[in-house]
Write an enzyme that holds these catalytic residues in place. Structure first.
Site, mmCIF file in Angstrom:
data_model
loop_
_atom_site.group_PDB
_atom_site.id
_atom_site.type_symbol
_atom_site.label_atom_id
_atom_site.label_comp_id
_atom_site.label_asym_id
_atom_site.label_seq_id
_atom_site.Cartn_x
_atom_site.Cartn_y
_atom_site.Cartn_z
ATOM 1 C CG ASP A 15 -1.862 -1.145 1.290
ATOM 2 O OD1 ASP A 15 -2.150 -1.811 0.208
ATOM 3 O OD2 ASP A 15 -2.768 -1.384 2.333
ATOM 4 N N GLY A 43 -5.341 -10.857 2.357
ATOM 5 C CA GLY A 43 -4.717 -11.934 2.896
ATOM 6 C C GLY A 43 -3.730 -11.746 3.935
ATOM 7 C CD GLN A 216 -25.316 0.238 13.791
ATOM 8 O OE1 GLN A 216 -25.053 0.301 12.648
ATOM 9 N NE2 GLN A 216 -25.128 1.583 14.342
ATOM 10 C CB THR A 241 -8.397 1.065 7.179
ATOM 11 O OG1 THR A 241 -9.018 2.075 6.628
ATOM 12 C CG2 THR A 241 -7.561 0.295 6.038
ATOM 13 C CG ASP A 245 -8.547 -7.518 6.782
ATOM 14 O OD1 ASP A 245 -9.592 -8.253 6.277
ATOM 15 O OD2 ASP A 245 -7.897 -6.445 6.286
ATOM 16 C CB CYS A 275 -8.240 -2.861 14.344
ATOM 17 S SG CYS A 275 -7.556 -2.634 12.864
ATOM 18 C CB SER A 284 -4.191 -0.234 13.186
ATOM 19 O OG SER A 284 -4.916 -0.856 12.300
#
Length: 305
Positions: A15, A43, A216, A241, A245, A275, A284
């Site tokens: 990234d 992944g 929620q 973000t 994951d 996170c 994070s």
């Protein structure tokens, strides 16, 4: 207790993130305020998150022969993930070009690169899947590869968690090998045409399903059982973000440890919330101690009434 063996099949990207006062429009140049490179791809994020949550994580995927590939593998390994089976293919690694504006708006361009070459699993890769306690898969790599991994897992008695991201239709052969499906609303609608108004539609595809709903919490249902609402944990949101994951990976670790699924989902909810308290994706993803602290400290968002 032995650490549960979690094998992740999925994509890895470098990234390249630029922060700027705003996201530039067509033909516009904007002077940025900061830049960073972060190991990413769902992944890789899932594997790193599983290792930090206490799992013995192995990543199966492909990186390029470029300098990004070298850095990606090193950063994934540095997080405690087993990377000896990561493939190196000639050419470019997957890359995500991300521009983030001052108010949080962003634009992303992803070039999958080596991820598209992750096809036809080797016997060593299949052996790793069959030896695992839990397989976690997503579809940033060819769906045929994910299907092959899921079928090998089913044959070896390995539980299969599928995070159906990015959204799209999936082959019946793959869905028939899934033990637990994890999706957000966009992904659920891509699969069934239904969202939070009818999450049970997912159970026509798989025996167990989780629909994540952000602040929620999450819905959980079993085809041959009941349903449950998993509350969210209240935190000061900085950046969501990677939270999905963290949730999915922690769920895999907890299920691999033999926890009841509803309890595992509550712990996973704490991981996702932890996170979201920091900026960035893989950087994070929380350590187990941080998840436990939030989980045992409660902080749940209670239902009204």
């Amino acid at each position: 207790m032995d650490r549960p063996r979690v094998v992740v099949v999925g994509g890895a990207n470098m990234d390249l993130v630029a922060m700027a006062p705003k996201v530039p429009g067509p033909g516009e140049t904007v002077v940025g305020t900061d830049f960073l490179t972060v190991a990413g791809g769902k992944g890789a994020n899932l594997a790193i998150a599983a290792a930090r949550a206490g799992g013995a994580a192995t990543f199966l995927g492909a990186i390029g022969s470029d300098s990004f590939g070298v850095t990606l593998k090193a950063r994934i390994a540095a997080a405690g993930v087993e990377t000896s089976l990561v493939r190196v293919v000639y050419g470019a690694s997957g890359v995500a070009l991300v521009t983030v504006g001052a108010t949080g708006e962003h634009s992303v361009v992803v070039t999958p690169g080596a991820n598209t070459a992750f096809t036809t699993l080797t016997e060593a890769e299949l052996s790793a899947v069959r030896a695992a306690d839990v397989l976690v898969a997503q579809v940033e790599v060819p769906v045929e590869t994910v299907t092959q991994a899921a079928l090998a897992a089913r044959a070896g008695g390995t539980r299969v968690i599928l995070n159906a991201a990015p959204p799209g239709r999936l082959p019946t052969e793959l869905l028939d090998a899934v033990d637990l499906l994890v999706v957000n609303e966009v992904e659920a609608r891509a699969l069934t045409g239904r969202g939070r108004e009818d999450p049970a539609a997912l159970l026509s595809l798989v025996p167990r399903a989780v629909l994540t709903l952000g602040a929620q919490g999450a819905w959980y249902g079993e085809r041959d059982g009941g349903t449950a609402h998993i509350p969210a944990f209240k935190v000061d949101l900085v950046d969501s973000t990677g939270a999905g994951d963290a949730f999915t990976a922690a769920l895999a670790v907890a299920w691999g440890e033999g926890r009841d699924l509803v309890d595992a989902l509550r712990w996973a909810s704490a991981a996702g919330a932890a996170c979201a308290r920091r900026l960035g994706a893989s950087v994070s993803l929380p350590q187990r101690a941080e998840i436990d602290a939030l989980f045992h400290g409660d902080g749940l968002v209670r239902d009204a009434g």
